[in-house]
Each structure stands twice: as C-alpha cells, then as structure tokens.
Design a protein around this motif. Structure first.
Motif: not given
Length: 79
Positions: A30-36, A38-40, A55-56, A71-77
């Motif tokens: 991934a080039t960008c990872v987004a998530g809460y 706690l999860y980050m 993160s938020t 629990p989960g993250l978004l990953a952009v590539r």
C-alpha cells in the motif's frame, strides 16, 4: 489521474502475529493506509513505514449504526 486499488484489510483478533499473509501483502504494498487510531496502532510499524497514514478517532458527527466498529483498515495501492 492514476488509477489505484482500494482494499479493506481485516486485522483478525488484534495480535500482529495473527495477521494473514494476504493482509501483510496488501499492507506492505500500500501507498496509503487509513483507519481508526486503535486499529492503526495494531499494525506492525514495519508495515506502515514510508506510507501515508491517516487515522481518526471515528467521530464524524454521524451516529454509528453499530455500537462498535469492526476492526479493519483501508489500504490504497497506486501503481
């Protein structure tokens, strides 16, 4: 605009040792990872190194329909 891939990555029970090989691959590419927040914090630092991280606290002003987000993250590539 360059096309990108968006992946939703599950973190399993929250222990870094329990991340699936597929989750590790997606996060490492991934080039960008987004998530809460706690999860980050549950992601091993080496998988986030050199990436844009967003993160938020999860408070967007919209009430959640679930008492606890999954629990989960978004990953952009991007190529």
């Amino acid at each position: 605009m360059t096309p990108a891939s968006l992946h939703v990555v599950g973190l399993g029970p929250g222990d870094a040792a329990c991340l699936t090989p597929q989750a590790r691959t997606v996060l490492s590419q991934a080039t960008c990872v987004a998530g809460y927040n706690l999860y980050m914090e549950l992601v091993p630092p080496e998988l986030l190194a050199g990436k844009q991280c967003i993160s938020t606290d999860g408070k967007f002003g919209i009430p959640s329909r679930r008492p606890h987000p999954r629990p989960g993250l978004l990953a952009v590539r991007r190529p």
